[in-house]
Structure formats: C-alpha cells, structure tokens
Design a protein around this motif. Structure first.
Motif: not given
Length: 318
Positions: A163-187
C-alpha cells in the motif's frame, strides 16, 4: 512518492479500471491461481522499472511475462514443437516456460534482465485472464510483495506490503494453488529452474528425465535467490521435536501439540495452498526475535515446491 492505492473488486468495472491503469503505465496487483502478481506493462520500460522499485527487487532478477495463451506467447518467444506440446497440455496453469526471446518481442530489457531468454506463463485464474484480455498485451508480474518476503495469497497480504507503492489491488479472493508456478527451461535440455504448482513428475511423464538447474548468483528465472519468502522470525526445518521457544508448524496426523499445521491430514495440495498464510500466522505467533519450526514434508509432488520455499525462508538473510 507515496501513491493512493485503490481497492478494486473483480467485476467488469474493476477489471476495466485496472486495465486503464496498466495502459497508463501504472501498477496493479492481480490474482492468479498461484499467488498475487504485481502487474505492469511488459513493453513499457518505465512501468517495469516501477515494479522493481515498488518491490525493492534487484534488477538482475528477471520477471515472468504473463499472456492470454500460446498465440500471444509466440510473439515473445521462439517455440519449438516440444514447447508447443507442453504449453498445449499444461496451459493455462501453474507452469512458466523459459524460451529463447524473439528479436522483435518488444519487451523491456528489464523483464529479461538483459538475457537472451524470456520466462512466460499463461495463468488459469479467470480474473487474471480477464485483465490480460482487457489490457491486450503481455504483463510482467512477479509476486506482489516486498522482495524476499512471504508471497501474497490474499489481497490483504498485498495491501500489508505494498500500500502506497502501487496504484491498485484487484481483489480476486484467495489463491487456490498457493505456491508460485513451476519454471521449466526449454531453451536447451529440459531443466527444472524452480519447483512449483506443476509437480516435476507430471513434466517427466511428458518429457522424460529433467535436469535440475537454477543459479542464485546469476538467475535466469525468478525464485532462484538463496534467501527468499522470508518471515521476520528465524526458521528451522524438518523438526520432529521443537524447542520450547519455537512455534511448531506440523504436517500430517503425527504432530500432536503443533501450534499450526500445513495439513493435519498430510495432504500436499492443502499444504501448498496454506503455506504462505501459515508462514504469516506463525510469524505473528513467534513475535519479535522469535523462531518457527516446521515438521518434515515429503520431497515428492507438491512437497518439492513446499520444501523449496521453506529452505529459502530458512536461508541466512541478506
């Protein structure tokens, strides 16, 4: 500069307002199925720089570009048949692909930290998808929290940190997965750069053996820094006999006396969804100078992502 942070509901009006803020170069915290992301126009260097400033995030740590789907993703990165097959099977969802950057992608170099690759995800959350469609382009969006601290899985977590550092928070309720995405390198050879919401086993079933990668000193994807996701309290892991001054967080039915539990029944999906809220609750219970002890969590399925976050939470602080 202190901003007035708007609270937006996940309605058509709220999404339209959020898209307008993004088009004007502002920052909006948006819900995804994993955690809340701090979104800015990925092609606007000033907006992306503001993401780093709001989070106090080091600029050598690249961001993820969020897209509506494969069509938009292919304007940013070079997809081969293997990458298209993985995206077709697992997008939208909790999987980020690191692929060669297209020369005409038009992304701010800050998104990729100047690398020749780009991290891309197509989120499954309907509000994130609605915002991406309304905005009409890729959004850079790391987790919406001060850098290195506990990731946000509720709008209140975002407000507490930004709060005070960004313009807005779009409230979509609690996140269902709860941990960040898996990152897979395919380069190159398939490489797990960060465990997350898609288990390694699911990727190996598609691609065969997957290399382990990631460099805390020269990250080529988010979530690789050694100290990350940290509460104020100290953290100790794989504890079956906590000390008297520790807040013990259990897992499974054998943790009688635990103050909190990631999952009393030992369900890894439930534990992942509860992880960051439980870290916050344990931190509050521990108080200034306190300590938190976590019971062992299996190193399989989503347990791999949970343990990754806990190890980084327990790492020596910068």
């Amino acid at each position: 500069m202190i901003l007035i942070t708007q609270d937006l509901m996940a309605s058509d009006e709220g999404v339209a307002r959020a898209a307008a803020i993004l088009r004007a170069g502002g920052l909006v915290a948006m819900p995804t199925e994993t955690v809340y992301g701090l979104a800015g126009d990925a092609r606007n260097g000033t907006a992306v720089a503001q993401i780093f400033a709001a989070k106090a995030r080091p600029t050598f740590n690249p961001l993820i570009a969020h897209v509506t789907g494969l069509e938009m993703a292919e304007t940013l990165a070079v997809f081969d048949d293997r990458a298209r097959a993985v995206a077709a099977a697992l997008w939208p969802g909790a999987l980020t692909l690191v692929l060669p950057l297209r020369s005409d992608a038009g992304l701010s170099p800050l998104v990729t930290a100047g690398l020749s690759t780009v991290a891309i995800r197509c989120p499954a959350h309907p509000v994130a998808q609605a915002l991406l469609r309304a905005f009409g382009g890729p959004l850079a969006a790391p987790s919406a929290n001060p850098s290195g601290r506990v990731s946000p899985t509720r709008a209140d977590h975002v407000r507490a940190g930004l709060t005070g550092r960004i313009d807005a928070v779009l409230d979509g309720g609690p996140c269902t997965v709860g941990v960040e995405s898996t990152i897979l390198g395919l380069d190159g050879a398939p490489t797990l750069l960060r465990p997350g919401g898609v288990p390694l086993e699911a990727l190996e079933a598609m691609l065969g053996p997957i290399c382990m990668g990631g460099d805390a000193h020269k990250p080529n994807a988010p979530g690789q820094l050694a100290s990350h996701y940290a509460p104020e309290a100290g953290v100790r892991l794989a504890v079956t006999a906590p000390q008297a001054d520790e807040v013990w967080v259990g897992f499974g039915p054998g943790c009688k006396g635990a103050a909190l539990s990631l999952s009393p029944g030992g369900d890894l999906i439930e534990a992942a969804a509860a992880l960051f809220q439980t870290l916050r609750d344990a931190d509050a219970l521990a108080g200034p100078g306190g300590r938190i002890a976590f019971a062992p969590v299996p190193e399989s399925g989503l347990g791999r992502a949970i343990n990754d976050r806990l190890r980084r939470a327990a790492a020596p602080r910068n």
